[in-house]
Design an enzyme around this catalytic site. Structure first.
Site, PDB file in Angstrom:
ATOM      1  N   HIS A   1       0.852  -1.196   0.000  1.00 33.81           N
ATOM      2  CA  HIS A   1       0.000   0.000   0.000  1.00 33.81           C
ATOM      3  C   HIS A   1       0.879   1.235   0.000  1.00 33.81           C
ATOM      4  O   HIS A   1       1.946   1.256   0.607  1.00 33.81           O
ATOM      5  CB  HIS A   1      -0.894   0.011   1.252  1.00 33.81           C
TER       6      HIS A   1
ATOM      7  N   ASP B   1      -7.997  -5.216  -0.189  1.00 32.41           N
ATOM      8  CA  ASP B   1      -8.469  -6.108  -1.275  1.00 32.41           C
ATOM      9  C   ASP B   1      -8.120  -7.561  -1.070  1.00 32.41           C
ATOM     10  O   ASP B   1      -8.552  -8.413  -1.839  1.00 32.41           O
ATOM     11  CB  ASP B   1      -7.870  -5.626  -2.605  1.00 32.41           C
TER      12      ASP B   1
HETATM   13  C1  SDX Z   1      -6.213  -0.032  -3.069  1.00 35.69           C
HETATM   14  O1  SDX Z   1      -4.249   4.400  -2.252  1.00 35.69           O
HETATM   15  C2  SDX Z   1      -5.250   3.839  -1.621  1.00 35.69           C
HETATM   16  O2  SDX Z   1      -5.660   4.242  -0.540  1.00 35.69           O
HETATM   17  C3  SDX Z   1      -5.855   2.676  -2.355  1.00 35.69           C
HETATM   18  C4  SDX Z   1      -6.885   1.876  -1.568  1.00 35.69           C
HETATM   19  C5  SDX Z   1      -8.139   2.692  -1.309  1.00 35.69           C
HETATM   20  O3  SDX Z   1      -8.832   2.388  -0.344  1.00 35.69           O
HETATM   21  O4  SDX Z   1      -8.460   3.563  -2.174  1.00 35.69           O
HETATM   22  O5  SDX Z   1      -6.349   1.459  -0.348  1.00 35.69           O
HETATM   23  C6  SDX Z   1      -7.344   0.647  -2.363  1.00 35.69           C
HETATM   24  O6  SDX Z   1      -5.974   0.252  -4.215  1.00 35.69           O
HETATM   25  C7  SDX Z   1      -5.344  -1.015  -2.294  1.00 35.69           C
HETATM   26  C8  SDX Z   1      -4.124  -1.528  -3.128  1.00 35.69           C
HETATM   27  C9  SDX Z   1      -4.626  -2.632  -4.088  1.00 35.69           C
HETATM   28  N1  SDX Z   1      -3.543  -2.978  -5.029  1.00 35.69           N
HETATM   29  C10 SDX Z   1      -2.907  -4.171  -4.941  1.00 35.69           C
HETATM   30  O7  SDX Z   1      -3.071  -4.979  -4.029  1.00 35.69           O
HETATM   31  C11 SDX Z   1      -1.936  -4.432  -6.094  1.00 35.69           C
HETATM   32  C12 SDX Z   1      -0.606  -4.941  -5.523  1.00 35.69           C
HETATM   33  N2  SDX Z   1       0.019  -3.842  -4.786  1.00 35.69           N
HETATM   34  C13 SDX Z   1       1.031  -3.061  -5.477  1.00 35.69           C
HETATM   35  O8  SDX Z   1       0.853  -2.919  -6.850  1.00 35.69           O
HETATM   36  C14 SDX Z   1       1.451  -1.800  -4.713  1.00 35.69           C
HETATM   37  O9  SDX Z   1       1.753  -2.195  -3.435  1.00 35.69           O
HETATM   38  C15 SDX Z   1       0.522  -0.613  -4.669  1.00 35.69           C
HETATM   39  C16 SDX Z   1       0.001  -0.232  -6.006  1.00 35.69           C
HETATM   40  C17 SDX Z   1      -0.623  -0.884  -3.745  1.00 35.69           C
HETATM   41  C18 SDX Z   1       1.314   0.569  -4.080  1.00 35.69           C
HETATM   42  O10 SDX Z   1       2.277   0.910  -5.023  1.00 35.69           O
HETATM   43  P1  SDX Z   1       3.433   1.982  -4.690  1.00 35.69           P
HETATM   44  O11 SDX Z   1       3.139   2.721  -3.440  1.00 35.69           O
HETATM   45  O12 SDX Z   1       3.653   2.753  -5.952  1.00 35.69           O
HETATM   46  O13 SDX Z   1       4.655   1.093  -4.355  1.00 35.69           O
HETATM   47  P2  SDX Z   1       5.682   0.526  -5.419  1.00 35.69           P
HETATM   48  O14 SDX Z   1       4.939  -0.083  -6.592  1.00 35.69           O
HETATM   49  O15 SDX Z   1       6.689   1.581  -5.699  1.00 35.69           O
HETATM   50  O16 SDX Z   1       6.359  -0.681  -4.598  1.00 35.69           O
HETATM   51  C19 SDX Z   1       7.400  -0.421  -3.666  1.00 35.69           C
HETATM   52  C20 SDX Z   1       8.280  -1.654  -3.746  1.00 35.69           C
HETATM   53  C21 SDX Z   1       8.657  -2.014  -5.180  1.00 35.69           C
HETATM   54  O17 SDX Z   1       9.890  -2.698  -5.135  1.00 35.69           O
HETATM   55  P3  SDX Z   1      11.240  -1.840  -5.537  1.00 35.69           P
HETATM   56  O18 SDX Z   1      10.973  -1.317  -6.954  1.00 35.69           O
HETATM   57  O19 SDX Z   1      11.342  -0.749  -4.518  1.00 35.69           O
HETATM   58  O20 SDX Z   1      12.332  -2.877  -5.478  1.00 35.69           O
HETATM   59  O21 SDX Z   1       7.547  -2.799  -3.248  1.00 35.69           O
HETATM   60  C22 SDX Z   1       7.363  -3.754  -4.310  1.00 35.69           C
HETATM   61  C23 SDX Z   1       7.611  -3.021  -5.621  1.00 35.69           C
HETATM   62  O22 SDX Z   1       8.106  -3.932  -6.598  1.00 35.69           O
HETATM   63  N3  SDX Z   1       5.961  -4.176  -4.212  1.00 35.69           N
HETATM   64  C24 SDX Z   1       5.539  -5.427  -4.368  1.00 35.69           C
HETATM   65  C25 SDX Z   1       4.167  -5.372  -4.146  1.00 35.69           C
HETATM   66  N4  SDX Z   1       3.781  -4.129  -3.867  1.00 35.69           N
HETATM   67  C26 SDX Z   1       4.901  -3.377  -3.910  1.00 35.69           C
HETATM   68  N5  SDX Z   1       6.207  -6.562  -4.671  1.00 35.69           N
HETATM   69  C27 SDX Z   1       5.449  -7.685  -4.758  1.00 35.69           C
HETATM   70  N6  SDX Z   1       4.087  -7.736  -4.545  1.00 35.69           N
HETATM   71  C28 SDX Z   1       3.432  -6.600  -4.242  1.00 35.69           C
HETATM   72  N7  SDX Z   1       2.111  -6.623  -4.026  1.00 35.69           N
END
Ligand code: SDX
Length: 393
Positions: free
Chosen positions: A272, A329
């Site tokens: 998140h 989720d």
């Molecule tokens: C919702 O914003 C909100 O409030 C949203 C929400 C709401 O109520 O409106 O809470 C609802 O959208 C919840 C999130 C649902 N999405 C998912 O579950 C999809 C999987 N999650 C990721 O795609 C990610 O964690 C996000 C999109 C939720 C957040 O993305 P960020 O903040 O842009 O973080 P990032 O992509 O830069 O990740 C940081 C690091 C990265 O690694 P590095 O590049 O630093 O090496 O963490 C890794 C990412 O690769 N990472 C994950 C991961 N989530 C982040 N690695 C594996 N699995 C994951 N789920």
């Protein structure tokens, strides 16, 4: 950083506005609507009461709540011409696309909603109309997908029960709302109701900042929510759990894939932007999943797989170091599935819950006369060059 402008992709370190609606503390996993904790609201309140709280800022008195509920009940029916729009969609249409189209079609049936200078009383009527008609649109999108006749709203029922009946009632038999399901839906809708400046809410605010109508802004928010990285994640989680089940429950293999930089696979429902601790909503939904499936007598192997995934991830140094925890989720789809809601409708459920939050944020942005959203950029393209005639290229 070009000295003048700081680029902040995804606005990770940018605050877009000031808001009095929802408070998040990502480090401690705190979420409050207008100062009330979601733990208390999920336990004691109703979705319509929480909608009123988010939009108008205070818990309603008994009279205010009754008036609000009656207003909403009065407007549940939708114009028959909307069925023609629905019929235009093939049955394989994803319900999110149907929902955003039907919501946007309200601008045609209520053109007065396009006037940016209408009175707050008229804005209140637009708010009532979309709160009351969205459940009808959502249920109709589902019926269109499965080729069943649509149901009309039943004004004898409360908000959640009316939605469930429109979703599942069939002309051939009497439909009775299961109170366990209705109560679980009330909790889930409350937990999804707002979340400060997330992707879809920021979309609603930016679209509304151009003085586009409430309906056009909400329709845009629905489309932003659709993406698998945002609200679409609840559908992606279930598809991931089904993939793991098909792979013989090999959770370790999928954890490894999620950690592999060269593999685009992400553990859906994990991570998140704000919560670097447990998403407080995930905690409540996980417990609700056990309760609801127990009460419904549903034993879903995907819940076992989900819990196993969580256990392994929370101990894995990759997830610990990146502070990746289950988010809202991760478990919600398990409950929707136990309710008989199909996977492709999960994000529609998220939109139903988030609707009052989008409305409240749009209203606050308009009342604060916020400027049109128009960020700058750092240009990295070609310098000036002269046109080359076609026969010389
Ligand atoms: C919702 O914003 C909100 O409030 C949203 C929400 C709401 O109520 O409106 O809470 C609802 O959208 C919840 C999130 C649902 N999405 C998912 O579950 C999809 C999987 N999650 C990721 O795609 C990610 O964690 C996000 C999109 C939720 C957040 O993305 P960020 O903040 O842009 O973080 P990032 O992509 O830069 O990740 C940081 C690091 C990265 O690694 P590095 O590049 O630093 O090496 O963490 C890794 C990412 O690769 N990472 C994950 C991961 N989530 C982040 N690695 C594996 N699995 C994951 N789920």
């Amino acid at each position: 950083n070009s000295g003048l402008i700081t680029i902040d992709p995804g606005f990770k370190n940018t605050g877009s506005t000031k808001s009095a609606i929802t408070f998040l503390n990502g480090e401690e996993g705190i979420l409050r609507y207008r100062g009330y904790s979601i733990e208390e609201l999920a336990e004691k309140s109703s979705f319509l009461e929480v909608s009123y709280l988010l939009i108008y800022g205070e818990l309603p008195t008994k009279a205010q709540l009754e008036h609000f509920q009656n207003e909403i009940t009065t407007h549940t029916l939708v114009h028959e011409d909307i069925k023609k729009i629905l019929d235009g969609f093939p049955s394989n249409a994803h319900p999110m696309g149907v929902l955003s189209s039907l919501v946007c079609s309200l601008t045609a049936f209520y053109p007065e909603s396009l006037d940016p200078n209408r009175s707050s009383k008229e804005v209140d009527l637009s708010i009532i109309r979309i709160l009351s008609k969205m459940p009808t649109f959502a249920a109709w999108a589902f019926k269109n997908q499965i080729g069943h006749p649509v149901n009309y709203p039943d004004n004898e029922l409360d908000y959640q029960s009316n939605f469930l009946k429109m979703m599942f009632a069939l002309p051939a038999e009497k439909y009775k709302v299961n109170p366990v399901v209705a109560k679980a839906l009330n909790t889930l809708l409350i937990l999804h109701a707002d979340h400060e400046q997330n992707c879809s809410t920021s979309t609603v605010r930016v679209v509304g900042s151009s003085q586009a109508s409430l309906y056009a802004s909400i329709s845009a928010g629905i489309n932003a929510l659709w993406g698998p990285l945002h609200g679409g994640a609840n559908q992606a989680v279930l598809e991931m759990l089904e993939q793991i089940e098909k792979a013989g429950g090999d959770t370790a293999k999928f954890i490894a894939k999620a950690k592999d930089k060269n593999d685009p696979f992400r553990l859906m429902g994990f991570g998140h932007r704000v919560y670097k601790n447990f998403d407080p909503r995930a905690k409540i939904i996980k417990k609700a999943a056990d309760d609801v499936l127990g009460q419904l007598g549903v034993d879903d192997p995907l819940l076992t797989i989900a819990k196993e995934l969580e256990q392994i991830a929370l101990k894995d140094e990759y997830f610990v170091e990146k502070k990746l925890y289950p988010n809202v989720d991760f478990y919600s789809g398990i409950i929707y599935r136990a309710m008989g809601i199909p996977t492709e409708m999960f994000t529609v459920m998220f939109a139903l819950g988030r609707l009052p939050g989008w409305i409240a944020q749009w209203k606050e942005m308009r009342e604060n006369n916020e400027p049109i959203g128009r960020p700058r950029q750092v240009y990295t393209g070609e310098n000036l060059r002269s046109y080359v005639d076609l026969n010389k290229r």
